[in-house]
Every structure is written in structure tokens, then in C-alpha cells.
Design a protein around this motif. Sequence first.
Motif, short mmCIF file in Angstrom:
data_model
loop_
_atom_site.label_atom_id
_atom_site.label_comp_id
_atom_site.label_asym_id
_atom_site.label_seq_id
_atom_site.Cartn_x
_atom_site.Cartn_y
_atom_site.Cartn_z
N MET A 1 6.86 -16.27 -33.59
CA MET A 1 7.68 -16.58 -34.76
C MET A 1 7.15 -17.86 -35.37
O MET A 1 7.05 -18.89 -34.69
CB MET A 1 9.15 -16.77 -34.37
CG MET A 1 9.86 -15.51 -33.93
SD MET A 1 11.53 -15.83 -33.26
CE MET A 1 12.26 -16.82 -34.55
N PRO B 1 16.18 -19.06 -38.26
CA PRO B 1 15.40 -18.44 -37.18
C PRO B 1 15.72 -16.95 -37.03
O PRO B 1 14.84 -16.16 -36.69
CB PRO B 1 15.82 -19.24 -35.95
CG PRO B 1 16.28 -20.55 -36.46
CD PRO B 1 16.92 -20.25 -37.79
N ALA C 1 13.30 -13.76 -36.43
CA ALA C 1 13.50 -13.06 -35.16
C ALA C 1 13.67 -11.56 -35.38
O ALA C 1 13.20 -10.75 -34.57
CB ALA C 1 14.71 -13.63 -34.44
N GLN D 1 8.35 -18.83 -29.98
CA GLN D 1 8.51 -19.61 -31.20
C GLN D 1 7.34 -20.59 -31.33
O GLN D 1 6.70 -20.95 -30.34
CB GLN D 1 9.85 -20.33 -31.19
CG GLN D 1 11.02 -19.35 -31.19
CD GLN D 1 12.38 -20.01 -31.16
OE1 GLN D 1 12.48 -21.23 -31.04
NE2 GLN D 1 13.43 -19.21 -31.26
N ASP D 2 7.09 -21.04 -32.56
CA ASP D 2 5.84 -21.76 -32.82
C ASP D 2 5.84 -23.21 -32.37
O ASP D 2 4.86 -23.93 -32.61
CB ASP D 2 5.44 -21.64 -34.29
CG ASP D 2 6.43 -22.26 -35.25
OD1 ASP D 2 7.44 -22.84 -34.77
OD2 ASP D 2 6.22 -22.17 -36.47
#
Length: 390
Positions: free
Chosen positions: A1, A36, A40, A58-59
Motif C-alpha cells: 500500500m 488508508p 486497502a 504498508q509503505d
Amino acid sequence: MHHPARGDAAGPIVEACRPLSARIVTDPAPGGVRSPLRTAKVAWAAIAEGATHHLVLQDDARLCDGFARHVRDAIAHRPDNGIALYTDWASPQNSYLTRLAAVAGSPWAPLSPMEWTPALAFLLPTATARELAGYLAPIPDEVTDDDQMIARFCRERRVPLLAAVPHLVDNRGMPTLITGHGGRHHATVWAAPPAPAAAHWNIGAEIDEALAARSRYRSHDEYVVQVKDSRCSIRLLRPHTGEPGGNEFCWYWQDWCDLIGVSDREVAAGLAGHLDGWSGHRPPARPAVEIWAAGYLLGLDAAAVRRDLPAPLPPATPTAIRAAVASWVDSGLTAAGCTASNAADRAALIDLGVAAVVRGLRRRAPEPLITAGVIGGTRGEDIHDGSRHH
């Protein structure tokens, strides 16, 4: 993500995943309200054909060395579970449940059914991941919190949730993109080199059951211990009251530890006795009391879990115990005048916390003193100690 505001943050993650082929899923509306959940939805639907499991990262994640091998090894021993590869070191319940598993000697920490799911690095079997994608799709992006929605899905579908201990993912500590989610965020028990061998994950499910019983929200003897703002506190989970899983309404350990089977005098005497023989740099007094209390209560709890197992479990490694205590010191000592102000203070407090855990593990398992009672003329399963009123 990935969100474009983080530039090339996702690139190193793709490289760290190799030989797994990681794909970057970018926020489909990066100019909109930060959500988010919006990303997602896309990430959980992006399942590769033929995959047995689907992992969403997640990044702002940081992966351990040899990540792909360790993930495969872990999945092989819990293929039907939802697996979190990270828990936040200050989460109200899951951080304690992770520390408890580490000190009890388990590579698996059953997570709270009520607290948000650690979405930084979360993995599901593909069939369950497809169900989750369908579940998330109709939820408005304005809800924003993917971790809360994933928790609700897993609770409704009775998906068993475990965290890998030690964690294979940490938070890189990048600035948050979401209002209200500030502060420092790191792993509760990080897989510092050398990372665990394949055999580390191979342990019977009996320990999962014993640890899961600590947070099923079924009994009034369920509790967690936390260190926050330089105070060690006890939180009784209070099932059937409707309190949210992220609620942090706690009681100071000295006032309420008798409810979990140990007197404050015993805790204090243990600290005094240990400090009498202390050599080297002495830990600062105020935080020493809080870290000692937290470590001792954690050790007692882990001893009770181990006592109830049908077969003996190998003891926790010193590395695991030290990692669990270190993240308490680093995340919990924040109040002015009650911090580890330098490296020597920090090391001394960690040493003290480890000693407290070991002392608790060696003490007989506690017997909770929580009883049903009548308060305010209404019959119910309320908690009291018969003498104090708070």
C-alpha cells in the motif's frame, strides 16, 4: 500500500521482499481525503493467481533480513491463521499479549479479538483475503481506519489471529499521513539479527490456546499490563461491558495488583532486594519502580500460562525477554523527569526489567482474587477489593 506523498518509500520494500514478487498498489485517489481504507480495498483484492496466502504491507514498513524465507517458514506452521508480522509497541492490548508470548517462550501471540488488527504487515489465506476484500469494498472511504474494519471482519468471521514473535516487520518511523495517528511507532519484539531458524515456528497449538485464554473477553480475570507516560498500570478487560478494545482506562499497579494475585509489598520488596546487590550504573529511581513492577507482573503472568500447559515448553530466550522489556522502556517512559535520559540509564533499566521478569517467572503462579459482588444495589460481576474505592 503506497501513497505518492511518500515518494519512493515502497521501492526498498519491494527489494526486501525478493524472491517474493511484491506489487505496489497506489492510493487510487491520492488527492482526496487521506484514507488508508481506500488503498486497502485495492490491496486486499490484488491477489495473485495460484497464491496460497496474501500479504499486505504498508509503505512505512521495514522488513527483517531474509524476510521471504522467514515468512514462508512461519506460514508453514500456522497456514490457516491470520498472521500479523508486527504489533505496535504501545498498543493497549496487543503489545502486552506479544510480550507475554515472548516471555512464555512462544513464537506465536494470539491477538485481542477487540483491538484493531495490526495492518502494517498482515497476512491471510487467499480464500479469507478474498472475503475480506469483498467485506471492505462497500464501506465508505471516509471511515479511513482499515485496521478497525479488518478487526471487525476477523471477529465476525472468527478468523484466528496470531502475531509472529519476534516480529518480521518494524515501522520505519516515517511521519504519519493521517491526522491523529502521531507519536513514535515501532515493533514490540523485533527480530534483530540473527533472525529465527525455521524450527523456531514449529510448536504445538496448545500454547496458542493457553495464551488466547488471556484475552477472550469471557472472564473478569483477564487483564493486561502497560507502561505509558512513565506509569505501570493494570487494565482489567471487563468483558460484557461494551468498552471498546482500544480503551486505556487503567488502574495504577500498586493499588490493584492484589486483584491479579500479588501484593504491592511483594513487588516492592523484590525491587529493594535486587537493588541491594546492584553493581555498576544504577537505574534512575522513579522509572526503576515502574519498569520493575511491569516486568515482575509480566513474569508472573507468563509463569501462570506455562503452568497450565499439558506438556513442558522450552523457556524463553534471553534475547526475547530483553527485546520485550526494551520496547517497554523505549515506548513507555515519556513523562518529564521519569525517563531514561542517556544510554547508561536505558541499559540499566532494561537490565532491571529483565531481572524482574525472571524473578516473576520463578515465583509461584498467582491466583486471581477477582470475585463477583454487588455494587450500588445492582447485582453484577463487578470488581472490587473490599477496601479501596476508585
